[in-house]
Write an enzyme that holds these catalytic residues in place. Structure first.
Site, PDB file in Angstrom:
ATOM      1  N   ARG A 154       0.863  -1.332  -0.065  1.00 20.19           N
ATOM      2  CA  ARG A 154       0.082   0.148   0.067  1.00 20.19           C
ATOM      3  C   ARG A 154       0.876   1.254   0.009  1.00 20.19           C
ATOM      4  NH1 ARG A 154      -2.119  -3.461   3.824  1.00 20.19           N
ATOM      5  NH2 ARG A 154      -4.107  -4.388   3.367  1.00 20.19           N
ATOM      6  N   LYS A 178      -1.914  -2.613   8.027  1.00 15.55           N
ATOM      7  CA  LYS A 178      -3.152  -2.311   8.750  1.00 15.55           C
ATOM      8  C   LYS A 178      -3.331  -2.909   9.928  1.00 15.55           C
ATOM      9  CE  LYS A 178      -6.168  -0.735   4.740  1.00 15.55           C
ATOM     10  NZ  LYS A 178      -7.387  -0.937   3.957  1.00 15.55           N
ATOM     11  N   HIS A 246      -2.520   2.928  -5.731  1.00 10.34           N
ATOM     12  CA  HIS A 246      -2.935   1.845  -5.440  1.00 10.34           C
ATOM     13  C   HIS A 246      -3.076   0.792  -6.496  1.00 10.34           C
ATOM     14  CE1 HIS A 246      -5.177  -0.571  -2.227  1.00 10.34           C
ATOM     15  NE2 HIS A 246      -5.915  -0.925  -3.283  1.00 10.34           N
ATOM     16  N   ARG A 249      -0.286  -1.850  -6.743  1.00  7.28           N
ATOM     17  CA  ARG A 249      -0.611  -3.078  -5.882  1.00  7.28           C
ATOM     18  C   ARG A 249      -1.604  -3.842  -6.187  1.00  7.28           C
ATOM     19  NH1 ARG A 249      -1.150  -4.774  -0.151  1.00  7.28           N
ATOM     20  NH2 ARG A 249      -3.381  -5.080   0.321  1.00  7.28           N
ATOM     21  N   HIS A 272      -3.770  -9.596   3.590  1.00  8.80           N
ATOM     22  CA  HIS A 272      -5.243  -9.516   3.564  1.00  8.80           C
ATOM     23  C   HIS A 272      -5.672 -10.479   4.816  1.00  8.80           C
ATOM     24  CE1 HIS A 272      -6.346  -8.076  -0.858  1.00  8.80           C
ATOM     25  NE2 HIS A 272      -5.863  -7.172   0.063  1.00  8.80           N
ATOM     26  N   TYR A 281     -10.484  -8.606  -4.564  1.00 10.45           N
ATOM     27  CA  TYR A 281      -9.351  -7.485  -5.029  1.00 10.45           C
ATOM     28  C   TYR A 281      -8.774  -7.646  -6.440  1.00 10.45           C
ATOM     29  CZ  TYR A 281      -5.247  -4.606  -3.910  1.00 10.45           C
ATOM     30  OH  TYR A 281      -4.218  -3.607  -3.917  1.00 10.45           O
TER      31      TYR A 281
END
Length: 303
Positions: A154, A178, A246, A249, A272, A281
């Site tokens: 990211r 994240k 993005h 990615r 993820h 995705y």
């Protein structure tokens, strides 16, 4: 032909273009010189290169479109080649013509999925410095976009890295994702080399506590700056508006799946929490996704 051989050496040694790509670049430039030799009624000189105006470049693009029957993709590549040549002339202080940066190439229609093709992703990364007149900023763009596409990070993850986080060649990069979740991703030798190329000429030097990617004031690079760079680059290359940091990615994940990469591994590389997120995705076509899933899922062979 002003500085043709020196430009080719620059492509080989500094831009590190593929030996298969360089003949294409050379052919485009020779055609460019031939056209303007006839258009201006004489051989091109450094002075005449500096004096070319927007209407001259548009006449050349019209020639490629209507006389040479170039496709949009070919015109986009040809303009990128000429921008590369002018960037070389500018960095060597041989000639300067800011007009070439303002010439817009044809736009490709937005497509679904939003991932770039492999060729587009490589072109975007390799030309990341084409709109930058400051060498270290150009190398910073190449290093950053190489990291996003080569490792699937990211943009926030890449910009949060400090120099001390860089592993030695052959080792894994520890990424803070994240929710403060950590994961390891392989750092490709090419990506490592491009980061080092940038750090070696950064005016802020090498120091472990410093961010890898810094702005003009030496502070951590802001996401909006990276987004602006991609926005300007995609417009100059005629890429769809969906191309963002993005999207690199996204392209990383999609291209791994297209190469029949293991879904679980891709899930871990992306950070993820669930496999279903990885499937949504990437947005590859259903048939291909089913093939990859069957090869990856431990129950796929059970009746």
């Amino acid at each position: 032909m002003p500085y043709l051989q020196e430009w080719i050496q620059w492509l080989e040694k500094e831009r590190r273009l593929s030996p298969l790509t360089i003949p294409i670049y050379r052919r485009v430039l020779l055609q460019f010189f031939t056209f303007f030799g006839e258009h201006l009624g004489g051989d091109l000189t450094l002075k005449s290169l500096e004096q070319l105006k927007a209407q001259d470049f548009r006449a050349w693009l019209a020639y490629l479109t209507h006389t040479q029957n170039y496709s949009k993709s070919s015109i986009i590549r040809a303009l990128a080649v000429i921008r590369s040549f002018y960037l070389f002339l500018d960095r060597r202080s041989y000639a300067h013509n800011p007009i070439v940066k303002t010439i817009r190439s044809p736009k490709k229609p937005a497509s679904v999925p939003r991932a770039l093709s492999q060729e587009e992703a490589k072109e975007l990364v390799s030309h990341a410095d084409s709109l930058e007149s400051t060498a270290w900023v150009g190398k910073r763009s190449i290093a950053l976009f190489s990291l996003l596409y080569g490792c699937g990070l990211r943009i926030s993850e890449a910009l949060n890295l400090n120099q001390k986080d860089l592993p030695t060649p052959g080792h894994m990069l520890l990424v803070q994702g994240k929710g403060n979740k950590q994961r390891f991703v392989p750092l490709l030798p090419l990506v490592y080399d491009r980061i080092q190329d940038y750090l070696n000429i950064s005016p802020f030097g090498k120091e472990g506590a410093l961010p890898i990617f810094v702005g003009l004031q030496g502070k951590r690079l802001n996401v909006s700056v990276a987004e602006k760079e991609v926005r300007q680059l995609r417009r100059s290359m005629g890429l769809p508006e969906s191309v963002t940091p993005h999207a690199l990615r996204h392209s990383f994940a999609t291209h791994l799946l297209e190469a029949k990469g293991d879904l679980r591994t891709i899930q871990e590389l992306l950070g993820h929490s669930s496999l279903s997120t990885t499937q949504k995705y990437t947005k590859v076509n259903r048939q291909h996704l089913q093939e990859v899933y069957k090869s990856a899922h431990p129950r796929s062979t059970l009746s």
